[in-house]
Design an enzyme around this catalytic site. Sequence first.
Site, short mmCIF file in Angstrom:
data_model
loop_
_atom_site.label_atom_id
_atom_site.label_comp_id
_atom_site.label_asym_id
_atom_site.label_seq_id
_atom_site.Cartn_x
_atom_site.Cartn_y
_atom_site.Cartn_z
CE1 TYR A 91 -3.28 -2.86 1.25
CE2 TYR A 91 -2.04 -2.91 3.30
CZ TYR A 91 -3.00 -3.44 2.47
OH TYR A 91 -3.68 -4.55 2.86
CB CYS A 142 15.25 -12.09 -4.64
SG CYS A 142 16.85 -12.56 -4.02
CE1 TYR A 168 -6.39 -5.80 9.05
CE2 TYR A 168 -5.99 -3.58 9.84
CZ TYR A 168 -6.85 -4.61 9.57
OH TYR A 168 -8.19 -4.46 9.84
#
Length: 415
Positions: A312, A338, A367
């Site tokens: 986000y 990576c 979260y």
Amino acid sequence: MLHAENVSLETIAREVGTPTYVYSAASIRSQYEALSGAMAAALPADRQPLICYACKANSALAVLTLLKNLGSAIETVSEGELRRALKAGFSPDNIVCEGVGKSAAEIKLGLEAGIHQFNIESLGELALINQIAQSLGKTATVVFRLNPDVAGGGVEKISTGQKHNKFGLSFDLVMAGYEQAKTMNHVEAVGIFTHVGSQVWQTETFEILFKRLAEATTQLRAAGHTVSRIDIGGGFPIQYKDEKLLDLNAYARWVRDIILPLDVEIVLEPGRYLVGNAGVLLSEVLYEKESHGRNFLILDAGMNDLIRPALYEAYHGIEPIANRSTPEKTYDVAGPICETSDMFATDRSLPTMSAGDLLVFKSAGAYGYVMSSNYNTHSLPAEVLVDGDNYTVITPRQDIEELIARDVIPDWLHD
Ligand code: LLP
């Protein structure tokens, strides 16, 4: 030296390792009390809302138990979360089952337990609940999720109440759901539900929303339907950087002025507000390097541990746990994964740091761990709960060999 309550984060890093999520019990308690206190101040004692902690934010059994002991109820969105809620000992009466794609197993489990309500997201789900309830000889209490077409929330990706979002039903479909429920013997429609997004700091958004709910209630009642319960969702914001905060007392007054006169049972579903600022992610700097004129800090925590910045572009404060007075330097802070998006921050001004130093990501209690993954075959981090002078590992670090041992190599691949 940074502490979680009275426990030094360095001690936790030494004894538990990193990356590790660390939560403060006192902070969770005070958030719960602030919210329930604002409601207690605005609403009569016999009309207090059922505060259902949205456990998607942080579903560690210890956190659930802490909140249950404070008097919280719970909202779940999957069979797994429902199993956690039952295991933590929530009374079925205090469990609300939400979820846009409820499975038959989850519905069956909820019905067998006798949960408080199912939040209906589609008419197909209503029919399935009726069918499963019939086979079990039970009746399901349901509320319909209204998609009010109201924008809410900090960013588009966590806004849920607009008409292009997958959540809920238009008002016409809610009405149709009520009509259908009348013809079904194993569901009882008692009300409506809405949740328009997360990080909603604008009290006016709730005012608009509550007025929509009141309007919908009047229309449904005029059509002869029962609306005895309204679930007004969650979305209360916390501060990650310099966001405005919701005025909880103003919010509570809107509940009093608009929802209370509807004479309904009130349900709330706060998640982030109760746990977000109560947690940090503790991580160690593995390497510091300067390349093409940029200073990189490479950490042992990555987007697999805390995905919010990558997903986000969310901001999390970063703070070294010691030596915080050394001269500032501008860093790009990255994880070991990576993947280019495994970046927590660019051009972040921090005290000079080097390999072996410890730092925390702030406001990571919600979260965070729940969205972690095994990408690049990293183990899931550990979780620790601190209370005063004490701390306990509430989720041990995942064992990498056990993770790999789950894989199956088909016989036909063997030479
Ligand atoms: N009720 C329902 C139906 C929800 O969908 C949510 C959050 C909540 C309650 C709790 O919302 P809260 O009070 O925590 O804002 N992963 C994103 C947030 C997604 C929220 C999804 N639904 C993030 O990291 O910001």
